[in-house]
Design an enzyme around this catalytic site. Structure first.
Site, short mmCIF file in Angstrom:
data_model
loop_
_atom_site.label_atom_id
_atom_site.label_comp_id
_atom_site.label_asym_id
_atom_site.label_seq_id
_atom_site.Cartn_x
_atom_site.Cartn_y
_atom_site.Cartn_z
N ASN A 4 -8.25 1.34 2.91
CA ASN A 4 -6.87 1.79 3.10
C ASN A 4 -7.17 3.27 2.99
O ASN A 4 -8.39 3.89 2.97
CB ASN A 4 -6.01 1.65 1.94
CG ASN A 4 -6.38 1.75 0.81
OD1 ASN A 4 -7.03 2.77 0.15
ND2 ASN A 4 -6.02 0.84 -0.22
N SER A 7 0.94 -1.12 0.12
CA SER A 7 -0.04 -0.07 0.02
C SER A 7 0.75 1.20 -0.04
O SER A 7 2.02 1.08 0.58
CB SER A 7 -0.98 0.04 1.30
OG SER A 7 -0.20 0.23 2.24
N ASP A 61 -0.98 -1.11 14.64
CA ASP A 61 -1.62 -2.42 14.04
C ASP A 61 -1.09 -3.75 14.58
O ASP A 61 -1.19 -4.72 14.18
CB ASP A 61 -1.57 -2.47 12.68
CG ASP A 61 -2.42 -1.08 12.16
OD1 ASP A 61 -3.50 -0.87 12.88
OD2 ASP A 61 -2.09 -0.66 11.15
#
Length: 525
Positions: A147, A12, A81
């Site tokens: 995202n 990403s 995360d």
């Protein structure tokens, strides 16, 4: 360090920014680096079966696998995360200086809604939702997943008044617009805004290199915040905020636990010194638990959280975010795969028509041989994901179908095919072999992997259980008796096994993990 440091990251935009920042800092100190994108197990050169690497439980993440397998040397994460307890043999190697911890509200038209009784705000975070409702109890919260880029686009396409984001994430990918407001009253997620580097504890030379870019004050603050979270036993099901920072050599910590609806708030605010940091997070969490936090956690666990769902396979972060917010999700890998050794002579004996019915068959090949050694005239496979993996790593796929039976019929319709080679596991697909045999097509079976059942007993009673293979059903049933649960299955073959043990079985319209999750959401609508 003479060796090139392989930096593992997801692909990403935000993840690549973080990885390139780490690479830049290491390069500046004279270390040579290489970015390695890891998004799926198909990106990994698996030198060992996962169960031999300790990858069977809740920490089954692709970057962890890549580290343990030796595909990469370090992994770069958004620290908020990362689970507070790391997998065995993986350690925190460094953290970068915190870029910022605040949440921001990006608004569409103007800021007037802050003073209005009715407004619609979007967020996928229970923590942000609870704190917003605590501040603005009459506002409506809409779910927001995906995202950073996807969420910004959803805001643009919606009729919402605004959406909540982490300031650091938007700044890093240059998406922070002028029309935003800093939410300095909102306590951020533990370790929000911090980039974390993990490595193996067996590589002291590399750990010393990582120390060169470690930011000590950020490390202390992250330790306190994550210790606070871990002591409260929080996670995706509890709205918990924590922030530690230094001000004029004093250490300040703010932490809070909220009810899901934001009506209840138990907070702590401490002032101390560097010497206090080792147990500060734990002590603050214990203080909250004693002042009603424990009761609140029990209420949330047994309260109106609509349904408890178990996935018999560890899901990615993006897949987990596809579930509706009302579910309580648990995950555990119920099967592990052991790849058999394939001799080069066997590879040479493979006929011109090769059949592969799962990604495990592809991984088994790649476990034994480099892609350069694999050259097949015709490849037939089951599933779009298997097809993508084959075409990425091996070569062109001749035909793909959704089920083994459909694939066998497609092969049988080609009258020129007299024999095929079937790369199978120990739980072979009899439906494929039966159809081919009935059509006088010889099947040369090569067992390239074995399925290991990871039995696990749960004390919880689940409303729904997600299954992705017949063996997953067998592994779960071996230690759990939960016939009242709904079995959500990835395909008909898995469903047939589930029907032997469950009264209620639902099958995804298309055989993919995402469609199994979609089936769960639609069933409990």
């Amino acid at each position: 360090m003479e060796k090139i440091i392989r930096i593992g990251t997801r692909s990403s935009e935000l993840a690549l920014w973080q990885a390139n920042t780490v690479a830049h800092q290491l390069n500046h100190l004279g270390h040579e680096t290489e970015i390695v994108k890891i998004d799926s197990q198909g990106d990994l050169d698996l030198k060992k079966p996962l169960y031999e690497m300790g990858i069977t439980g809740v920490f089954t993440k692709n970057l962890d696998i890549a580290l343990l397998n030796g595909t990469i040397d370090i992994a770069v994460h958004s620290m908020k995360d990362v689970p507070t307890v790391l997998p065995e043999n993986i350690v925190q190697a460094a953290v970068l200086k915190r870029a910022g911890s605040l949440d921001v509200c990006v608004f569409k038209d103007n800021e007037d809604f802050f003073h209005q009784k009715e407004a619609v705000i979007a967020t996928g975070s229970l923590r942000r939702k609870a704190q917003w409702l605590h501040q603005y109890p009459t506002h409506t919260i809409e779910g927001l997943r995906g995202n950073v880029n996807t969420r910004m686009q959803k805001l643009e396409d919606s009729n919402w008044n605004g959406a909540i984001f982490a300031q650091a994430g938007l700044q890093r990918v240059k998406l922070l617009p002028k029309n935003h407001v800093k939410l300095d009253w909102m306590i951020p997620a533990p370790a929000q805004g911090i980039v974390m580097i993990t490595a193996l504890d067996s590589n002291p030379e590399l750990l010393e290199v990582c120390k060169e870019i470690n930011h000590f004050e950020t490390e202390i603050c992250a330790h306190i915040e994550r210790q606070f979270l871990n002591t409260l036993e929080g996670g995706c099901t509890a709205p918990i905020g924590a922030l530690a920072f230094f001000k004029e050599e004093r250490l300040i910590f703010k932490g809070a636990l909220f009810s899901l609806d934001g009506k209840k708030k138990i907070e702590v605010d401490k002032l101390g010194y560097m010497v206090d940091h080792k147990d500060l997070g734990k002590k603050c969490a214990e203080d909250i638990l004693q002042r009603g936090g424990k009761k609140l956690m029990v209420e949330m666990a047994s309260g109106p959280k609509a349904k408890k769902i178990l996935s018999t396979k560890q899901l990615s972060e993006n897949q987990t975010e596809l579930f509706d917010d009302k579910f309580g999700i648990k995950m555990s890998d119920f099967i592990a795969i052991r790849y058999n050794r394939i001799k080069p002579t066997i590879l040479k004996s493979i006929k011109e028509h090769l059949v592969i019915t799962s990604q495990n068959g592809v991984e088994a090949l790649l476990h034994n041989f480099s892609p350069m050694e694999l050259d097949f005239k015709n490849i037939y496979c089951v599933g779009r994901r298997t097809k993508r993996l084959i075409e990425k790593k091996i070569g062109k796929v001749t035909a793909v179908e959704n089920t083994a039976e459909e694939l066998a019929k497609t092969i049988a319709n080609n009258k020129e095919i007299e024999s095929v080679t079937f790369l199978c596991g120990d739980k072979r697909r009899d439906d494929l072999i039966d159809v081919l045999s009935l059509n006088a097509i010889e099947v040369d079976e090569i067992e390239v992997y074995r399925t290991i059942l990871n039995e696990r007993k749960f004390n919880d009673t689940f409303d729904g259980v997600l299954f992705y293979s017949p063996t997953g059903v067998q592994s779960y049933i071996a230690d759990n008796d939960n016939k009242s649960a709904v079995a959500f299955c990835i395909g008909e073959t898995t469903a047939e096994e589930a029907k032997k043990h469950f009264d209620n079985v639902e099958v995804a319209k298309l055989p993919s993990i995402e469609n199994v999750i979609k089936t769960v959401n639609e069933y409990y609508k």
